[in-house]
Motif scaffolding. Structure first.
Motif, short mmCIF file in Angstrom:
data_model
loop_
_atom_site.label_atom_id
_atom_site.label_comp_id
_atom_site.label_asym_id
_atom_site.label_seq_id
_atom_site.Cartn_x
_atom_site.Cartn_y
_atom_site.Cartn_z
N GLN A 137 0.82 -1.21 0.00
CA GLN A 137 0.00 0.00 0.00
C GLN A 137 0.86 1.27 0.00
O GLN A 137 0.58 2.23 -0.72
N ASP A 138 1.93 1.28 0.82
CA ASP A 138 2.74 2.50 1.01
C ASP A 138 4.16 2.33 0.49
O ASP A 138 5.09 2.95 1.02
N TRP A 139 4.35 1.50 -0.53
CA TRP A 139 5.71 1.22 -0.98
C TRP A 139 6.43 2.48 -1.47
O TRP A 139 7.64 2.63 -1.26
N SER A 140 5.69 3.40 -2.10
CA SER A 140 6.35 4.61 -2.63
C SER A 140 6.89 5.48 -1.50
O SER A 140 7.99 6.04 -1.60
N VAL A 141 6.13 5.59 -0.41
CA VAL A 141 6.59 6.37 0.75
C VAL A 141 7.83 5.72 1.37
O VAL A 141 8.83 6.39 1.68
N ILE A 142 7.75 4.40 1.54
CA ILE A 142 8.86 3.68 2.18
C ILE A 142 10.12 3.76 1.31
O ILE A 142 11.23 3.99 1.80
N VAL A 143 9.96 3.59 -0.01
CA VAL A 143 11.11 3.65 -0.91
C VAL A 143 11.72 5.05 -0.90
O VAL A 143 12.95 5.21 -0.88
N SER A 144 10.88 6.08 -0.87
CA SER A 144 11.37 7.47 -0.86
C SER A 144 12.22 7.74 0.38
O SER A 144 13.35 8.26 0.28
N HIS A 145 11.72 7.36 1.54
CA HIS A 145 12.47 7.57 2.79
C HIS A 145 13.70 6.65 2.85
O HIS A 145 14.74 7.04 3.40
N PHE A 165 16.42 10.11 14.20
CA PHE A 165 15.59 10.19 15.40
C PHE A 165 15.76 11.55 16.08
O PHE A 165 14.81 12.14 16.59
N VAL A 166 17.02 12.02 16.10
CA VAL A 166 17.33 13.25 16.83
C VAL A 166 16.75 14.47 16.13
O VAL A 166 16.13 15.34 16.75
N SER A 167 16.99 14.53 14.81
CA SER A 167 16.49 15.70 14.08
C SER A 167 16.40 15.39 12.61
O SER A 167 17.43 15.19 11.96
N SER A 168 15.20 15.29 12.10
CA SER A 168 15.06 15.06 10.68
C SER A 168 13.60 15.21 10.26
O SER A 168 12.68 15.09 11.09
N GLN A 169 13.41 15.48 9.00
CA GLN A 169 12.06 15.48 8.43
C GLN A 169 11.98 14.52 7.25
O GLN A 169 11.03 14.56 6.48
N LYS A 170 13.02 13.72 7.11
CA LYS A 170 13.07 12.72 6.04
C LYS A 170 13.80 11.49 6.56
O LYS A 170 14.52 11.56 7.56
N GLY A 171 13.65 10.39 5.83
CA GLY A 171 14.39 9.19 6.19
C GLY A 171 13.56 8.21 7.00
O GLY A 171 12.48 8.53 7.51
#
Length: 256
Positions: free
Chosen positions: A48-56, A196-202
């Protein structure tokens, strides 16, 4: 080849068995998905969410590879200097050991202050965590050359460079590749911890977001994706190791 196929088959069957037990246990005990999703729930979510998972995943993989590449290109030359220079051996190496005893994640707040919240901070944390195993294993490997080999090199009138290339480096390669295998897996850990500490991606950010929404299924998707990345990178290093040291593999087979 036969051993490889046999080992792969054994691992695959074991995993399938564990997933079957997991699926059956969740269904019999009627465990809700928000506490423990079944393997089928996780597979459906992957689709269902493969595109989101692949992007991150691409972002995390970039951080891992950049950090690991830095640690290789900086760590191995420093290890060579430590072996050949008394100054580096007596002064720099003990300092590196001391820094290695400090949890690298404790440097994360400082790196954020100095370099901000961008990719560079994550790459540096991945570099710092994977750097030390590569340096230490390379030093140990380069120092493992026996006296008999030194005498043989001298009897052949080999200079320092020839002794390094034809005697010391081949002897050290198993230890160097051991450090690279440890380093690549630690680089994955470093990149995710930095996210975990600081990010908006990954993937680290994706897992934190899923956790805040009590989306346990997505958290499992992230965990399995990280496992695939770690195993894949470890296998690539192992493949390069086998190509680089055919004699070592043949010796191990004879010993087995």
């Amino acid at each position: 080849m036969r051993n490889y196929v046999s080992r792969t088959t054994s691992i695959t069957l074991t995993l399938l068995g564990l997933f079957a037990v997991w699926e059956v246990a969740c269904r019999i005990l009627q465990v809700p998905e928000y506490l423990m999703p079944t393997p089928m729930n996780i597979v459906e979510r992957f689709i269902q969410d493969w595109s989101v998972i692949v992007s991150h995943s691409g972002i995390t993989l970039s951080e891992v590879l950049l950090g690991f590449t830095m640690s290789v290109f900086i760590g191995i030359p420093i290890a060579i200097l430590i072996v050949y220079s008394k100054y580096f051996s007596n002064s720099v190496f003990p300092i590196l050991i001391g820094i290695h005893c400090v949890p690298m994640i404790s440097f994360a707040p400082l790196l954020i202050i100095w370099f901000g919240f961008g990719m560079l901070t994550k790459v540096l944390i991945a570099f710092m965590i994977s750097f030390f195993p590569i340096v230490i294993n390379t030093v140990v490997g380069l120092q493992s050359m026996e006296k008999d080999m030194f005498h043989l090199a001298k009897s052949l009138r080999a200079n320092k460079m020839q002794t390094f290339i034809y005697f010391r480096l081949p002897k050290a390669l198993p230890s160097i590749f051991g450090g690279l295998k440890v380093g690549i897996t630690l680089a994955v850990v470093g990149a995710v911890v930095a996210e975990f500490v600081s990010s908006q991606k990954g993937l680290g950010y994706l897992q934190l977001t899923a956790h805040s929404q009590l989306d346990v299924t997505m958290e499992f998707c992230v965990i399995f994706t990280l496992a695939f990345i770690g195993i894949g990178l470890f296998s690539i290093i192992g493949w390069i190791e086998r190509l680089s040291m055919p004699w070592y593999r043949a010796t191990r087979k004879e010993e087995a």
